[in-house]
Design a protein around this motif. Sequence first.
Motif, PDB file in Angstrom:
ATOM      1  N   ASP A  53      17.562   1.916 -10.499  1.00  0.00           N
ATOM      2  CA  ASP A  53      18.678   1.361  -9.678  1.00  0.00           C
ATOM      3  C   ASP A  53      19.201  -0.475  -9.961  1.00  0.00           C
ATOM      4  N   SER A 103      10.484   2.045  -8.141  1.00  0.00           N
ATOM      5  CA  SER A 103      11.022   0.802  -7.722  1.00  0.00           C
ATOM      6  C   SER A 103      10.609  -0.473  -7.934  1.00  0.00           C
ATOM      7  N   ALA A 104      11.049  -1.512  -7.597  1.00  0.00           N
ATOM      8  CA  ALA A 104      10.143  -2.483  -7.836  1.00  0.00           C
ATOM      9  C   ALA A 104      11.003  -3.529  -7.218  1.00  0.00           C
ATOM     10  N   GLU A 105      10.345  -4.479  -6.648  1.00  0.00           N
ATOM     11  CA  GLU A 105      10.724  -5.903  -5.376  1.00  0.00           C
ATOM     12  C   GLU A 105      10.419  -7.060  -5.994  1.00  0.00           C
ATOM     13  N   ASN A 128      12.117 -11.006  -2.242  1.00  0.00           N
ATOM     14  CA  ASN A 128      12.870 -10.239  -1.560  1.00  0.00           C
ATOM     15  C   ASN A 128      11.949  -8.386  -0.867  1.00  0.00           C
ATOM     16  N   ILE A 129      11.135  -8.836  -0.534  1.00  0.00           N
ATOM     17  CA  ILE A 129      11.048  -7.685   0.203  1.00  0.00           C
ATOM     18  C   ILE A 129      11.094  -8.027   1.681  1.00  0.00           C
ATOM     19  N   ASP A 130      11.608  -7.095   2.368  1.00  0.00           N
ATOM     20  CA  ASP A 130      11.381  -6.621   3.860  1.00  0.00           C
ATOM     21  C   ASP A 130      10.127  -6.130   4.233  1.00  0.00           C
ATOM     22  N   ARG A 179      10.655  -3.531   7.149  1.00  0.00           N
ATOM     23  CA  ARG A 179      10.650  -2.031   5.948  1.00  0.00           C
ATOM     24  C   ARG A 179       9.735  -1.435   5.701  1.00  0.00           C
ATOM     25  N   ALA A 180       8.817  -1.878   4.703  1.00  0.00           N
ATOM     26  CA  ALA A 180       7.187  -2.162   4.724  1.00  0.00           C
ATOM     27  C   ALA A 180       6.533  -1.191   5.660  1.00  0.00           C
ATOM     28  N   ALA A 220       7.334   2.086   7.099  1.00  0.00           N
ATOM     29  CA  ALA A 220       7.095   2.531   6.307  1.00  0.00           C
ATOM     30  C   ALA A 220       5.571   3.085   5.804  1.00  0.00           C
ATOM     31  N   ARG A 265       5.052   5.349   9.682  1.00  0.00           N
ATOM     32  CA  ARG A 265       5.276   6.477   8.540  1.00  0.00           C
ATOM     33  C   ARG A 265       4.068   7.512   7.975  1.00  0.00           C
ATOM     34  N   ARG A 312       2.832   2.449  -1.291  1.00  0.00           N
ATOM     35  CA  ARG A 312       4.326   1.698  -1.809  1.00  0.00           C
ATOM     36  C   ARG A 312       4.298   0.747  -1.106  1.00  0.00           C
ATOM     37  N   ARG A 345       3.629  -3.133  -1.327  1.00  0.00           N
ATOM     38  CA  ARG A 345       4.653  -4.627  -0.540  1.00  0.00           C
ATOM     39  C   ARG A 345       4.154  -5.994   0.573  1.00  0.00           C
TER      40      ARG A 345
HETATM   41  P1  ATP Z   1      11.462   3.044   2.526  1.00  0.00           P
HETATM   42  O1  ATP Z   1      10.432   4.248   3.154  1.00  0.00           O
HETATM   43  O2  ATP Z   1      11.114   2.295   3.978  1.00  0.00           O
HETATM   44  O3  ATP Z   1      12.447   3.326   1.489  1.00  0.00           O
HETATM   45  P2  ATP Z   1      10.059   3.477  -0.194  1.00  0.00           P
HETATM   46  O4  ATP Z   1       8.531   3.243  -0.504  1.00  0.00           O
HETATM   47  O5  ATP Z   1       9.919   5.437   0.166  1.00  0.00           O
HETATM   48  O6  ATP Z   1       9.944   3.036   0.827  1.00  0.00           O
HETATM   49  P3  ATP Z   1      10.610   3.622  -2.139  1.00  0.00           P
HETATM   50  O7  ATP Z   1      11.572   4.282  -2.571  1.00  0.00           O
HETATM   51  O8  ATP Z   1       9.674   2.670  -3.184  1.00  0.00           O
HETATM   52  O9  ATP Z   1      10.724   3.377  -0.922  1.00  0.00           O
HETATM   53  O10 ATP Z   1      12.397   2.632  -2.629  1.00  0.00           O
HETATM   54  C1  ATP Z   1      13.977   2.791  -2.251  1.00  0.00           C
HETATM   55  C2  ATP Z   1      14.522   1.827  -2.541  1.00  0.00           C
HETATM   56  O11 ATP Z   1      14.264   1.001  -1.785  1.00  0.00           O
HETATM   57  C3  ATP Z   1      14.103   1.077  -3.564  1.00  0.00           C
HETATM   58  O12 ATP Z   1      15.210   0.005  -4.365  1.00  0.00           O
HETATM   59  C4  ATP Z   1      13.231  -0.269  -3.173  1.00  0.00           C
HETATM   60  O13 ATP Z   1      13.568  -1.640  -3.906  1.00  0.00           O
HETATM   61  C5  ATP Z   1      13.271  -0.825  -2.536  1.00  0.00           C
HETATM   62  N1  ATP Z   1      12.787  -1.250  -1.515  1.00  0.00           N
HETATM   63  C6  ATP Z   1      11.949   0.168  -0.643  1.00  0.00           C
HETATM   64  N2  ATP Z   1      10.819  -0.696   0.345  1.00  0.00           N
HETATM   65  C7  ATP Z   1      12.016  -2.323   0.391  1.00  0.00           C
HETATM   66  C8  ATP Z   1      11.380  -2.978   1.216  1.00  0.00           C
HETATM   67  N3  ATP Z   1      10.128  -2.811   1.979  1.00  0.00           N
HETATM   68  N4  ATP Z   1      11.704  -4.098   0.739  1.00  0.00           N
HETATM   69  C9  ATP Z   1      12.580  -4.185   0.023  1.00  0.00           C
HETATM   70  N5  ATP Z   1      13.313  -2.921  -0.714  1.00  0.00           N
HETATM   71  C10 ATP Z   1      12.462  -1.946  -0.619  1.00  0.00           C
END
Ligand code: ATP
Length: 134
Positions: free
Chosen positions: A12, A82-84, A88-90, A93-94, A97, A100, A123, A127
Amino acid sequence: MKTVQVNIVTPDGPVYDSEVAMVIAKTVSGEIGVLPGHIPMVAPLAISAVTLKKDNGSSEVVAVSGGFIEVRPDKISILAPSAEVASNIDVARAKEAMKRAEERLQKKQDNIDFKRAELALKRAINRISVHEGN
Ligand code: ATP
């Protein structure tokens, strides 16, 4: 050489670019501390925290979901799916995830879903831990 340039890049786009005094990263075979002038190497990373120590004593933490670290004497590149940066970590949302992934793991369907859910859980936990500063 007091500092080394560090780039963290994902599909990204760039996530981090700065001069640092030390990088602490977790490869799949263990933690490494890399100083400026390090000999070249490439290593796969775990889903983990990368700590970037600046020469003013402060440090920043970036959550990475695996990938590779490439070290050269004057430049360190981290390429990750992916990297944050911690700030910037939400975290909500984590946590979603994580929930789930835990639900999927409890259902124990076929192996592919199980592996995917395990990685998603790692992941999310990573986070949350980076956000909380652990
Ligand atoms: P989710 O199910 O919440 O999408 P994931 O682990 O499947 O989590 P990734 O596929 O690793 O997500 O990342 C997809 C994009 O979303 C990347 O750009 C990543 O940096 C961003 N992202 C994922 N989770 C977070 C978070 N908790 N806070 C900020 N950015 C996030």
